[in-house]
Design an enzyme around this catalytic site. Structure first.
Site, PDB file in Angstrom:
ATOM      1  N   ASP A  80    -107.968 -58.587-101.038  1.00  0.00           N
ATOM      2  CA  ASP A  80    -108.715 -57.497-101.654  1.00  0.00           C
ATOM      3  C   ASP A  80    -110.222 -57.584-101.462  1.00  0.00           C
ATOM      4  O   ASP A  80    -110.922 -56.577-101.546  1.00  0.00           O
ATOM      5  CB  ASP A  80    -108.367 -57.351-103.143  1.00  0.00           C
ATOM      6  N   GLU A  89    -102.902 -67.756 -93.066  1.00  0.00           N
ATOM      7  CA  GLU A  89    -104.266 -68.052 -92.621  1.00  0.00           C
ATOM      8  C   GLU A  89    -104.352 -69.277 -91.727  1.00  0.00           C
ATOM      9  O   GLU A  89    -105.197 -69.328 -90.818  1.00  0.00           O
ATOM     10  CB  GLU A  89    -105.192 -68.231 -93.833  1.00  0.00           C
ATOM     11  N   HIS A  98    -110.133 -63.476-110.125  1.00  0.00           N
ATOM     12  CA  HIS A  98    -109.032 -64.138-109.435  1.00  0.00           C
ATOM     13  C   HIS A  98    -109.559 -64.763-108.136  1.00  0.00           C
ATOM     14  O   HIS A  98    -110.576 -64.346-107.595  1.00  0.00           O
ATOM     15  CB  HIS A  98    -107.900 -63.149-109.142  1.00  0.00           C
ATOM     16  N   HIS A  99    -108.866 -65.738-107.631  1.00  0.00           N
ATOM     17  CA  HIS A  99    -109.228 -66.507-106.433  1.00  0.00           C
ATOM     18  C   HIS A  99    -110.436 -67.423-106.650  1.00  0.00           C
ATOM     19  O   HIS A  99    -110.935 -68.014-105.692  1.00  0.00           O
ATOM     20  CB  HIS A  99    -109.502 -65.605-105.215  1.00  0.00           C
ATOM     21  N   GLY A 135    -105.184 -83.073 -83.405  1.00  0.00           N
ATOM     22  CA  GLY A 135    -103.760 -83.410 -83.458  1.00  0.00           C
ATOM     23  C   GLY A 135    -103.013 -82.862 -84.649  1.00  0.00           C
ATOM     24  O   GLY A 135    -102.196 -83.558 -85.252  1.00  0.00           O
ATOM     25  N   ASP A 187     -89.144 -79.566 -81.596  1.00  0.00           N
ATOM     26  CA  ASP A 187     -88.405 -78.868 -82.645  1.00  0.00           C
ATOM     27  C   ASP A 187     -89.002 -79.120 -84.023  1.00  0.00           C
ATOM     28  O   ASP A 187     -89.000 -78.242 -84.888  1.00  0.00           O
ATOM     29  CB  ASP A 187     -86.919 -79.250 -82.617  1.00  0.00           C
ATOM     30  N   ASN A 213     -85.360 -82.749 -79.706  1.00  0.00           N
ATOM     31  CA  ASN A 213     -84.933 -84.153 -79.756  1.00  0.00           C
ATOM     32  C   ASN A 213     -84.655 -84.575 -81.194  1.00  0.00           C
ATOM     33  O   ASN A 213     -84.774 -85.749 -81.541  1.00  0.00           O
ATOM     34  CB  ASN A 213     -85.967 -85.077 -79.097  1.00  0.00           C
ATOM     35  N   GLY A 238     -85.919 -84.045 -84.399  1.00  0.00           N
ATOM     36  CA  GLY A 238     -86.830 -84.636 -85.375  1.00  0.00           C
ATOM     37  C   GLY A 238     -88.170 -85.019 -84.791  1.00  0.00           C
ATOM     38  O   GLY A 238     -88.540 -84.613 -83.694  1.00  0.00           O
ATOM     39  N   GLU A 252     -93.344 -89.767 -84.277  1.00  0.00           N
ATOM     40  CA  GLU A 252     -93.444 -90.592 -85.486  1.00  0.00           C
ATOM     41  C   GLU A 252     -92.408 -91.715 -85.451  1.00  0.00           C
ATOM     42  O   GLU A 252     -92.698 -92.851 -85.858  1.00  0.00           O
ATOM     43  CB  GLU A 252     -93.229 -89.725 -86.738  1.00  0.00           C
TER      44      GLU A 252
END
Length: 564
Positions: free
Chosen positions: A28, A51, A114-115, A413, A444, A471, A473, A477
């Site tokens: 708004d 955003e 608001h916000h 990254g 994925d 692969n 997952g 990591e």
């Protein structure tokens, strides 16, 4: 005197710098500003899903067109975008972040709007953004509004860093003279100090004259700060071997006979590592020496004769010359280096396989083979976007055609960045040349963070290639820590149903699992034309990864485990 609104003025100025697509979401406090987009012929409002994705899209757009604009609303909207803005700051990408803020009177009265945080502080979010912006402005005076808008656009474009521009809702319709648009924004760089520039060029020429085994190393800021042409001319004139970093991939044409490969410290191929580290002079253009860009800081130059050319300074050995910009230095150097380098005897540069090796068509797909084979699919002018993880490391093994633009967020990254960046790049590519292909490689797991932006691609009829590496997952990591840990698992998706789920009518969705299926698809002439949006699910083993990522993960894990 003819007058136009401040909002109209902003979008006319953006159009003058060929920013034709505006990213963001309505709120708004920015709605009257968004109305003004439609008053400027040739401008369009992308309308993103959130955003964060909008900021990623603005980043991808700016990498191709030199600058972009994202518009958010006060507080809730702008904060959601800040991860993407921070990435643009870290990686030198010019994004103008325009925020629709409450009216000046509402701010003066410290209304409990608001916000807000409910404490009457309307400057807190502006202060947050200041830490990840090259400059900021809050429009409060109609008399200076046009000048401030021009300053913000110029700073964003020149610095290749985000700039924050707050525009109160009550000033959007305030009027400024239309004649101000007749004077173009001055984007010229301030010339270097002549004495300092001459000292740099003279010293570099002397170093070149005394070297027998020099190399050129091109990094990210060669692309961001527009010195690719100067770098190419330097290679042409000197015939020195030339290499790129992972972030610099695409900054040198890889079909150039003096291109030697990708240098990543200890993660480099043995031939590249030896060629770079045995040099007696390193001419480094636009370096951003992050851990993943340097193989965990494993550069092992044997020489101290290093010249670093940067956008706002130059470093020669241990001496730094503030304000001596590489754009001017390289131009001057290229004009005079020929006579000095004429006695250089070119040495052979390392070579690398152009395509994947021949394998049985029934062979299950593996990353080490795919990334070589991708080169067979690519063509001149492609935009290749690779997600943090296996893709960003694997693409270092792909031999690019000339004029290929690589996008990979190696420094910041942020997982999922590339879905939004792909949208922005696809908009930019369409504006530059509708035949220009945009090709995304994403895991994925990463896709699940930002998948909504595929719907925006479909909404606008954009036609990227979406290669999803399945692969099962977060493989990057798993390689660093927690191979079987539950937190590295994801919920499996039916990727081939995503395009129709988001409303695609004319699309292609296909799954490939073997070398034969990959080759049949990527060598098909119809597939090679970007005539529709495509989702290609690439099935891979869970722990399969490019060899350089496996090494990087080991280095990262070891570093994380060290105790001070």
């Amino acid at each position: 005197m003819s007058e136009i609104t401040i909002g109209h003025y902003l979008f006319q100025r953006l159009k003058q710098v060929e920013v034709q697509t505006i990213f963001g979401l309505p709120g708004d406090f920015n709605l009257t500003l968004l109305d003004k987009i439609y008053e400027v012929p040739g401008m369009r409002w992308a309308g993103n899903a959130n955003e964060l994705n909008a900021a990623y899209a603005a980043d991808g757009y700016a990498r191709l067109k030199g600058m972009s604009c994202v518009i958010t609303t006060f507080g809730v909207g702008e904060l959601s975008a800040l991860n993407g803005i921070a990435g643009s700051y870290a990686e030198h990408v010019g994004v103008l972040h325009v925020v629709g803020v409450p009216s000046i009177s509402a701010q003066a009265k410290q209304l409990l709007l608001h916000h807000t945080l409910g404490n009457g502080d309307f400057t807190v979010f502006h202060r947050m953004s200041a830490n990840i912006s090259e400059s900021t402005a809050m429009i409060t005076d109609v008399a200076t509004a046009a000048r401030e808008i021009d300053r913000c656009i110029r700073t964003c474009y020149i610095s290749q860093r985000p700039v924050y521009l707050g525009l109160p809702a009550n000033l959007v319709d305030a009027k400024v003279p239309a004649s101000l648009l007749e004077t173009p924004i001055d984007f010229s760089l301030k010339p270097n100090d002549a004495e300092a520039e001459n000292e740099v060029v003279g010293t570099v020429l002397e170093m070149i004259a005394n070297s027998k085994n020099p190399v050129i190393l091109s990094d990210a800021c060669a692309s961001r700060h527009d010195v690719k042409e100067e770098t190419k001319r330097l290679i042409d004139v000197t015939q020195f071997p030339a290499f790129v970093t992972p972030m610099g991939k695409g900054s040198i044409d890889e079909q150039h006979p003096r291109f030697g490969g990708v240098y990543v410290g200890t993660l480099s191929s043995p031939e590249v590592k030896e060629a770079v580290e045995s040099a007696d002079l390193i001419l480094s253009v636009g370096a951003l020496l992050s851990d993943f860009n340097t193989g965990s800081f494993s550069y092992s130059y044997k020489t101290k004769n290093i010249v670093e050319f940067h956008s706002d300074h130059t470093k020669v050995r241990n001496a730094t010359f503030p304000g001596v910009q590489m754009k001017f230095v390289l131009k001057k150097l290229v004009d005079v280096v020929g006579d000095v380098a004429k006695n250089y005897v070119p040495v052979p540069v390392p070579t690398q396989p152009v395509h994947g090796s021949d394998v049985d068509p029934a062979t299950p797909l593996r990353q080490e083979w795919i990334w070589r084979e991708v080169a067979r699919f690519l063509r001149e002018g492609d935009v290749v976007i690779t997600e943090t993880g296996t893709s960003a490391f694997g693409i270092n093994q792909t031999h690019f055609p000339n004029d290929t633009y690589g996008i990979s967020q190696v420094l910041w990254g942020s997982i999922g960045f590339t879905t939004g960046a792909c949208l922005g790049a696809a908009f930019a590519a369409e504006e530059i040349d509708p035949k220009k292909r945009v090709i995304l490689f994403i895991g994925d797991g990463s896709l699940q963070l930002t998948v909504q932006e595929i719907s925006t691609m479909i909404r606008w009829g954009l036609k990227p290639y979406l290669f999803v590496l399945n692969n099962d997952g977060y493989t990057i990591e798993r390689l660093i820590h927690g191979e079987t840990a539950q937190y590295n698992d994801i919920q499996p998706w039916d990727h081939l149903k995503l395009l129709p789920t988001f409303g695609a009518k004319d699309y292609e969705a296909v799954r490939v699992s073997t070398a034969g299926e990959w080759q049949q698809l990527t060598q098909d002439k119809a597939f090679s034309e970007n005539s529709k949006i495509r989702m290609i699910e690439v099935m891979l083993p869970v722990m399969d990864a490019p060899s350089n990522l496996v090494k990087q993960a080991q280095l990262t894990a070891a570093t994380n485990a060290k105790q001070d």
